[in-house]
Write an enzyme that holds these catalytic residues in place. Structure first.
Site, PDB file in Angstrom:
ATOM      1  N   ARG A  50      85.583  88.920  72.097  1.00 15.98           N
ATOM      2  CA  ARG A  50      84.131  88.649  72.005  1.00 15.98           C
ATOM      3  C   ARG A  50      83.545  89.415  70.823  1.00 15.98           C
ATOM      4  NH1 ARG A  50      81.029  91.748  74.805  1.00 15.98           N
ATOM      5  NH2 ARG A  50      82.172  91.593  76.757  1.00 15.98           N
ATOM      6  N   TYR A 103      64.353  69.272  65.960  1.00 20.05           N
ATOM      7  CA  TYR A 103      65.252  68.628  66.922  1.00 20.05           C
ATOM      8  C   TYR A 103      64.709  68.854  68.343  1.00 20.05           C
ATOM      9  CZ  TYR A 103      69.252  68.485  70.107  1.00 20.05           C
ATOM     10  OH  TYR A 103      70.059  68.251  71.179  1.00 20.05           O
ATOM     11  N   ASP A 175      66.613  75.803  59.415  1.00 20.15           N
ATOM     12  CA  ASP A 175      67.670  74.994  60.021  1.00 20.15           C
ATOM     13  C   ASP A 175      68.105  73.989  58.947  1.00 20.15           C
ATOM     14  OD1 ASP A 175      69.186  73.072  61.346  1.00 20.15           O
ATOM     15  OD2 ASP A 175      68.035  73.197  63.197  1.00 20.15           O
ATOM     16  N   LYS A 200      77.651  69.250  63.482  1.00 22.57           N
ATOM     17  CA  LYS A 200      77.293  68.110  62.656  1.00 22.57           C
ATOM     18  C   LYS A 200      78.155  68.069  61.389  1.00 22.57           C
ATOM     19  CE  LYS A 200      74.638  67.442  66.024  1.00 22.57           C
ATOM     20  NZ  LYS A 200      73.874  68.515  66.483  1.00 22.57           N
TER      21      LYS A 200
HETATM   22  O1  P1T Z   1      73.876  70.534  69.614  1.00 23.20           O
HETATM   23  P1  P1T Z   1      73.960  71.906  69.006  1.00 23.20           P
HETATM   24  O2  P1T Z   1      75.199  72.194  68.255  1.00 23.20           O
HETATM   25  O3  P1T Z   1      73.629  72.996  70.004  1.00 23.20           O
HETATM   26  O4  P1T Z   1      72.814  71.970  67.860  1.00 23.20           O
HETATM   27  C1  P1T Z   1      71.451  71.802  68.111  1.00 23.20           C
HETATM   28  C2  P1T Z   1      70.745  71.264  66.892  1.00 23.20           C
HETATM   29  C3  P1T Z   1      70.061  72.133  66.059  1.00 23.20           C
HETATM   30  N1  P1T Z   1      69.416  71.708  64.945  1.00 23.20           N
HETATM   31  C4  P1T Z   1      69.443  70.407  64.580  1.00 23.20           C
HETATM   32  C5  P1T Z   1      68.733  69.975  63.348  1.00 23.20           C
HETATM   33  C6  P1T Z   1      70.134  69.474  65.363  1.00 23.20           C
HETATM   34  O5  P1T Z   1      70.140  68.192  64.962  1.00 23.20           O
HETATM   35  C7  P1T Z   1      70.793  69.902  66.559  1.00 23.20           C
HETATM   36  C8  P1T Z   1      71.505  68.932  67.452  1.00 23.20           C
HETATM   37  N2  P1T Z   1      71.095  67.596  67.273  1.00 23.20           N
HETATM   38  C9  P1T Z   1      71.553  66.517  67.965  1.00 23.20           C
HETATM   39  C10 P1T Z   1      72.469  66.585  68.939  1.00 23.20           C
HETATM   40  C11 P1T Z   1      70.968  65.227  67.559  1.00 23.20           C
HETATM   41  O6  P1T Z   1      71.523  64.141  67.884  1.00 23.20           O
HETATM   42  O7  P1T Z   1      69.960  65.243  66.856  1.00 23.20           O
END
Ligand code: P1T
Length: 383
Positions: A50, A103, A175, A200
């Site tokens: 961790r 998001y 972000d 992503k």
């Molecule tokens: O899903 P995660 O890895 O926890 O990330 C969250 C997140 C944060 N910031 C942005 C700009 C994002 O698009 C996302 C996750 N978005 C999707 C799952 C979506 O389909 O838009």
């Protein structure tokens, strides 16, 4: 790694060095929770996974190398876990300015989970500087920008937000998920922390969930490293290995995503069944000039409003053969998402209406397939 190397070269080599014991060119997956110590506290730099793990360390080094301006990076089990770590730096009573078009899950984390700790989240339109300046009070500790935004592709002026943050002593978080480290470098424009959902573009193959934070400041890295260690939202060594593998092709993938998205956006803009296209690479985008200034490419995300009703949208979705209906984005395959009913269902209805997230809005994550096949698929489904 020299920072004057070009992005494609950096991406291929980021974080990886031949393993000292064997010469293996790829970083091994150190699937271990703990490390043997010679005497209490005497060890080879690792005591518990961790806290640190050699595969995760290589992953974090790669993340720091691909995000221009970064000196440090930390990896997380998801994008939201990375966001959570930033919020855990704050104290009750602190104000956070958040751009209104984040998001849906980011808004949910702030409104439904962290607001109860007496943190004052203010969701504002960051394209409106008067609104931003009015909201930036002395107790503002964080300004949270997403650019381009999800799903309406607003482009926020990162340098202007950095000036506002500095004027009140707040930190600026960007972000950078939609642009990817290849097309936008917020740390070079005054951001303090860059955040990615590495699920992503960084992961790029729709097979992992992960998050990343990158920063320049040593003290800020130490604070966030403590939160990572104390709260423990870390990726597994296997996931770290997979992310290392993905990063090697990030720059070549982004080139194809951007080329395809530009072609798709231009095709949709001319189509009689399409009311409006949201893509920063179109001249018709209200912040196209700003996007050209702060991005080196427009990435692979395109939203559009269809003429007609929700039923027409459903018919269109059923006809698509290459684009798959699914949440998420940034993978090699093309996806289509209905923000109102899927990714942004948790956004308060009034705000959704104000942002234009309605029944006929669709968001495309344009993949790296052949450009002509993607356009042909949209064309047959629209007609
Ligand atoms: O899903 P995660 O890895 O926890 O990330 C969250 C997140 C944060 N910031 C942005 C700009 C994002 O698009 C996302 C996750 N978005 C999707 C799952 C979506 O389909 O838009």
């Amino acid at each position: 790694m020299h920072s004057d190397l070009r992005t494609k070269t950096i991406a291929v080599h980021a974080g990886t060095e031949p393993e000292p014991n064997t010469g293996a060119i790829m970083t091994p997956i150190f699937l271990t929770s703990t490390f043997v110590q010679e005497a209490p506290g005497v060890h080879k730099g690792y005591d518990y996974s961790r806290a640190d793990n050699p595969t995760r360390q290589a992953h974090e080094k790669a993340l720091a190398q691909i995000e221009r301006g970064a000196k440090y990076a930390l990896a997380y089990a998801s994008g939201l876990a990375a966001e959570q770590a930033i919020i855990q730096l704050l104290n009750p009573g602190d104000r956070i300015l958040v751009c209104d078009d984040v998001y849906g899950g980011t808004g949910r984390l702030f409104r439904r989970l962290f607001a109860k700790y007496n943190l004052d989240f203010q969701f504002i339109d960051m394209a409106n500087m008067d609104e931003v300046k009015k909201a930036a009070t002395a107790n503002t500790k964080l300004i949270w920008v997403e650019s381009p935004t999800n799903p309406t592709m607003k482009v926020i002026d990162i340098q202007a937000m950095s000036a506002v943050a500095k004027s009140v002593g707040a930190k600026l978080v960007v972000d950078n998920t939609f642009a990817s480290p290849v097309f936008q470098s917020p740390l070079l424009m005054g951001a303090d922390i860059v955040m990615h959902s590495s699920t992503k573009y960084i992961g790029g193959h729709s097979d992992m969930i992960g998050g990343a934070l990158m920063m320049t400041d040593k003290a800020l890295h130490e604070q966030l490293k403590f939160v990572q260690f104390a709260a423990g939202a870390v990726p597994s060594p296997f996931e770290s290995f997979m992310f290392l593998r993905s990063i090697k092709t990030l720059a070549v993938r982004m080139e194809q995503h951007a080329k395809n998205a530009q072609a798709v956006a231009e095709f949709l803009e001319k189509h009689p069944k399409v009311k409006r296209v949201y893509f920063p690479g179109l001249k018709s985008h209200p912040q196209h000039e700003l996007a050209k200034k702060q991005m080196s490419g427009f990435s692979g995300m395109v939203s559009f409003d269809m003429n007609g009703t929700y039923d027409d949208v459903v018919k269109f979705l059923k006809k698509l053969k290459v684009f798959c209906l699914a949440e998420s984005l940034g993978g090699v395959e093309s996806l289509v998402n209905h923000p109102e009913k899927m990714t942004h269902a948790s956004v308060p209805e009034e705000l959704r209406k104000k942002l234009g997230i309605g029944p006929t809005l669709l968001r495309l994550s344009v993949g790296i397939e052949d450009t002509a096949d993607l356009i042909a698929d949209l064309d047959q489904a629209l007609s």
